[in-house]
Design a protein around this motif. Structure first.
Motif, PDB file in Angstrom:
ATOM      1  N   PHE A   4     -26.122   9.210  51.338  1.00  0.00           N
ATOM      2  CA  PHE A   4     -25.545   8.083  50.613  1.00  0.00           C
ATOM      3  C   PHE A   4     -26.640   7.407  49.789  1.00  0.00           C
ATOM      4  O   PHE A   4     -27.692   7.063  50.321  1.00  0.00           O
ATOM      5  N   ASN A   5     -26.370   7.225  48.504  1.00  0.00           N
ATOM      6  CA  ASN A   5     -27.306   6.537  47.621  1.00  0.00           C
ATOM      7  C   ASN A   5     -26.653   5.261  47.092  1.00  0.00           C
ATOM      8  O   ASN A   5     -25.648   5.323  46.387  1.00  0.00           O
ATOM      9  N   LEU A  11     -20.202   6.871  60.002  1.00  0.00           N
ATOM     10  CA  LEU A  11     -20.333   5.444  59.694  1.00  0.00           C
ATOM     11  C   LEU A  11     -21.755   4.954  59.955  1.00  0.00           C
ATOM     12  O   LEU A  11     -22.233   4.044  59.278  1.00  0.00           O
ATOM     13  N   ALA A  12     -22.443   5.572  60.914  1.00  0.00           N
ATOM     14  CA  ALA A  12     -23.828   5.195  61.189  1.00  0.00           C
ATOM     15  C   ALA A  12     -24.728   5.535  59.994  1.00  0.00           C
ATOM     16  O   ALA A  12     -25.642   4.764  59.666  1.00  0.00           O
ATOM     17  N   LEU A  13     -24.469   6.675  59.352  1.00  0.00           N
ATOM     18  CA  LEU A  13     -25.238   7.036  58.157  1.00  0.00           C
ATOM     19  C   LEU A  13     -25.003   6.034  57.039  1.00  0.00           C
ATOM     20  O   LEU A  13     -25.932   5.599  56.360  1.00  0.00           O
ATOM     21  N   LEU A  14     -23.739   5.671  56.843  1.00  0.00           N
ATOM     22  CA  LEU A  14     -23.405   4.697  55.807  1.00  0.00           C
ATOM     23  C   LEU A  14     -23.987   3.326  56.154  1.00  0.00           C
ATOM     24  O   LEU A  14     -24.483   2.614  55.275  1.00  0.00           O
ATOM     25  N   SER A  15     -23.945   2.964  57.427  1.00  0.00           N
ATOM     26  CA  SER A  15     -24.499   1.684  57.875  1.00  0.00           C
ATOM     27  C   SER A  15     -25.970   1.566  57.504  1.00  0.00           C
ATOM     28  O   SER A  15     -26.435   0.524  57.024  1.00  0.00           O
ATOM     29  N   MET A  67     -25.784  -2.526  57.193  1.00  0.00           N
ATOM     30  CA  MET A  67     -24.814  -3.148  58.081  1.00  0.00           C
ATOM     31  C   MET A  67     -24.656  -2.283  59.325  1.00  0.00           C
ATOM     32  O   MET A  67     -25.195  -1.178  59.382  1.00  0.00           O
ATOM     33  N   ASP A  68     -23.926  -2.800  60.293  1.00  0.00           N
ATOM     34  CA  ASP A  68     -23.585  -2.023  61.485  1.00  0.00           C
ATOM     35  C   ASP A  68     -22.066  -1.873  61.503  1.00  0.00           C
ATOM     36  O   ASP A  68     -21.356  -2.700  62.088  1.00  0.00           O
ATOM     37  N   LEU A  69     -21.592  -0.837  60.852  1.00  0.00           N
ATOM     38  CA  LEU A  69     -20.157  -0.679  60.627  1.00  0.00           C
ATOM     39  C   LEU A  69     -19.459  -0.085  61.839  1.00  0.00           C
ATOM     40  O   LEU A  69     -19.931   0.878  62.435  1.00  0.00           O
ATOM     41  N   GLU A  70     -18.332  -0.667  62.157  1.00  0.00           N
ATOM     42  CA  GLU A  70     -17.495  -0.179  63.248  1.00  0.00           C
ATOM     43  C   GLU A  70     -16.066  -0.050  62.729  1.00  0.00           C
ATOM     44  O   GLU A  70     -15.534  -0.968  62.109  1.00  0.00           O
TER      45      GLU A  70
END
Length: 310
Positions: free
Chosen positions: A149-150, A35-39, A44-47
């Motif tokens: 992720f692109n 999720l940190a990579l996607l964030s 965003m800061d996803l949790e």
């Protein structure tokens, strides 16, 4: 002739890494590091909140939240080309969860679906954001495969800012436009982007920045009335951390070259540091200089936080 020992980048088949979309990919994406990579990709800061989250008789792959804003986020995964079925699903899930952001992750985005996401971002209000993201996996030589992720479609923040400014006060328009420009400058500053993910522009006098801990955050500040810009260390609940920061206020002042003002309310505590002579309202031609200065403060403050082990 000199020989250069270089490897070859190879694209890896997604199904060789994640054979099953739900059992493998969604499980992997739900991990904090993933999720940190996607964030980082979507800003965003996803949790994680829930995997296979119920929406009526359906289930969204991942239900998450942006910890910096509290926004509800739906993530739908599709390890194949986009299709109409999943386009309908993301809209259904967004409505069912009253989500403020939707992230559709796919192997390949077809042109008609890219256009659909672009249309949704252009015709919905600033409270809802749609992201279309392609997932790739690459390796170099015999290295382990690495995901990437692109983002192929996302909200046009400048257009959103113009649209959102309709009906606003002049002061709110200035704040929204300032933070829109801030995000553009920040994204063009690699050293800042290594440490932070700038937030979506809003008509606030602050823009938050997440740190390593969910117990506190930082924020960049503007004071349109007082002609000041600043930076803040904000602890919402943990008095022990807040008081430790306050006890070291002299270090923050010395390292940042700013005068600090501490605050210790019933719950929240922390430090705010401002620089005067920064007329955000009337000196728009100097915004880039103001913003770059703030980016430097944020980077230095994060170093101090790490050194103090807050």
């Amino acid at each position: 002739m000199k020989h250069y020992d270089l490897g070859t980048i190879k694209k890896v088949d997604l199904k060789s890494v994640w054979p099953h979309e739900a059992l493998d990919f969604t499980k992997w994406l739900a991990e904090e590091s993933s999720l940190a990579l996607l964030s980082q990709a979507v800003g965003m800061d996803l949790e994680l909140r829930e995997v296979e989250s119920a929406v009526g008789s359906f289930r969204a792959d991942i239900y998450a939240a942006d910890t910096a804003t509290g926004a509800k986020v739906i993530i739908e995964n599709q390890l194949e080309d986009t299709n109409h079925d999943h386009l309908g699903k993301i809209i259904t899930y967004a409505a069912g969860k009253d989500a403020q952001a939707v992230i559709w992750i796919v192997r390949h985005a077809r042109d008609e679906h890219r256009q659909a996401i672009e249309w949704l971002n252009a015709h919905t209000d600033e409270e809802v954001a749609f992201f279309l993201v392609e997932i790739e996996v690459w390796s170099i030589g015999d290295s382990l495969p690495a995901p990437r992720f692109n983002v192929v479609e996302q909200p046009n923040e400048w257009a959103r800012a113009v649209k959102a400014s309709e009906g606003m006060s002049e002061t709110d328009k200035i704040k929204l436009t300032y933070w829109t420009r801030y995000r553009e400058v920040a994204e063009a500053t690699p050293e800042f982007m290594k440490e932070f993910s700038p937030r979506k522009p809003a008509k606030n006098h602050w823009s938050t920045l997440s740190c390593e801990s969910s117990a506190y955050h930082m924020a960049l500040l503007i004071d349109t009335q007082g002609g000041r810009t600043g930076v803040e260390f904000y602890v919402p609940d943990d008095k022990e951390i807040g008081h430790r920061a306050i006890a070291n206020v002299a270090i923050f002042e010395q390292r940042l070259g700013l005068k600090a003002k501490v605050f210790d309310a019933t719950k929240a505590s922390g430090i705010r540091l401002y620089k005067t002579g920064r007329a955000v309202r009337t000196q728009q031609d100097k915004w880039d200089d103001f913003i770059k200065e703030q980016l430097g403060w944020a980077l230095e403050m994060k170093k101090i936080i790490r050194e103090l082990e807050l």
